[in-house]
Design a protein around this motif. Structure first.
Motif, PDB file in Angstrom:
ATOM      1  N   ARG A  78      91.842 -48.915 -20.107  1.00  0.00           N
ATOM      2  CA  ARG A  78      92.430 -47.805 -20.848  1.00  0.00           C
ATOM      3  C   ARG A  78      93.564 -47.156 -20.052  1.00  0.00           C
ATOM      4  NH1 ARG A  78      88.818 -42.780 -23.091  1.00  0.00           N
ATOM      5  NH2 ARG A  78      90.449 -41.793 -24.321  1.00  0.00           N
ATOM      6  N   GLY A  79      93.405 -47.039 -18.765  1.00  0.00           N
ATOM      7  CA  GLY A  79      94.443 -46.470 -17.894  1.00  0.00           C
ATOM      8  C   GLY A  79      95.687 -47.345 -17.856  1.00  0.00           C
ATOM      9  N   ARG A  80      95.494 -48.673 -17.813  1.00  0.00           N
ATOM     10  CA  ARG A  80      96.639 -49.594 -17.812  1.00  0.00           C
ATOM     11  C   ARG A  80      97.409 -49.501 -19.125  1.00  0.00           C
ATOM     12  NH1 ARG A  80      92.837 -53.241 -15.206  1.00  0.00           N
ATOM     13  NH2 ARG A  80      92.413 -54.134 -17.259  1.00  0.00           N
ATOM     14  N   ARG A  81      96.695 -49.358 -20.228  1.00  0.00           N
ATOM     15  CA  ARG A  81      97.356 -49.214 -21.532  1.00  0.00           C
ATOM     16  C   ARG A  81      98.174 -47.924 -21.590  1.00  0.00           C
ATOM     17  NH1 ARG A  81      92.840 -51.090 -25.963  1.00  0.00           N
ATOM     18  NH2 ARG A  81      92.915 -53.309 -25.472  1.00  0.00           N
ATOM     19  N   LEU A  82      97.624 -46.855 -21.042  1.00  0.00           N
ATOM     20  CA  LEU A  82      98.326 -45.578 -21.025  1.00  0.00           C
ATOM     21  C   LEU A  82      99.598 -45.677 -20.189  1.00  0.00           C
ATOM     22  CD1 LEU A  82      98.499 -42.571 -21.736  1.00  0.00           C
ATOM     23  CD2 LEU A  82      97.077 -42.115 -19.732  1.00  0.00           C
TER      24      LEU A  82
END
Length: 92
Positions: A4-8
């Motif tokens: 989720r952090g990489r997508r953000l």
């Protein structure tokens, strides 16, 4: 970093790229965008309209109507002066 952090981070980087591109583009192109329609208009041909009559309406005071006829024919890739009702013509 989580998925989720990489997508953000990816979304933020892409957003920053779009903003940067929209800010830098006018400087690179000299203030002119790729698509410019300012000063240009169009008209839908009505029965009885001719290139000459349309050019007469478009031509300003002291402007040669023949030059406007040539410009209309060039803008619309017209081979002759035959117009069809409903046809959309770009005007100079």
């Amino acid at each position: 970093m989580t998925r989720r952090g990489r997508r953000l981070v990816l979304a933020l980087v892409l957003g920053a790229g779009v903003v940067l591109g929209s800010v830098v583009t006018p400087w690179v192109t000299g203030g002119e965008a790729g698509l410019r329609l300012a000063g240009e208009s169009s008209v839908v041909v009505r029965p009885g309209d001719t290139v000459w009559s349309l050019a007469g309406e478009v031509a300003g005071d002291g402007q040669d109507v023949r030059a406007v006829v040539d410009a209309i024919e060039e803008l619309n890739d017209l081979d002759g002066a035959v117009l069809v009702p409903g046809q959309v013509l770009r005007l100079p």
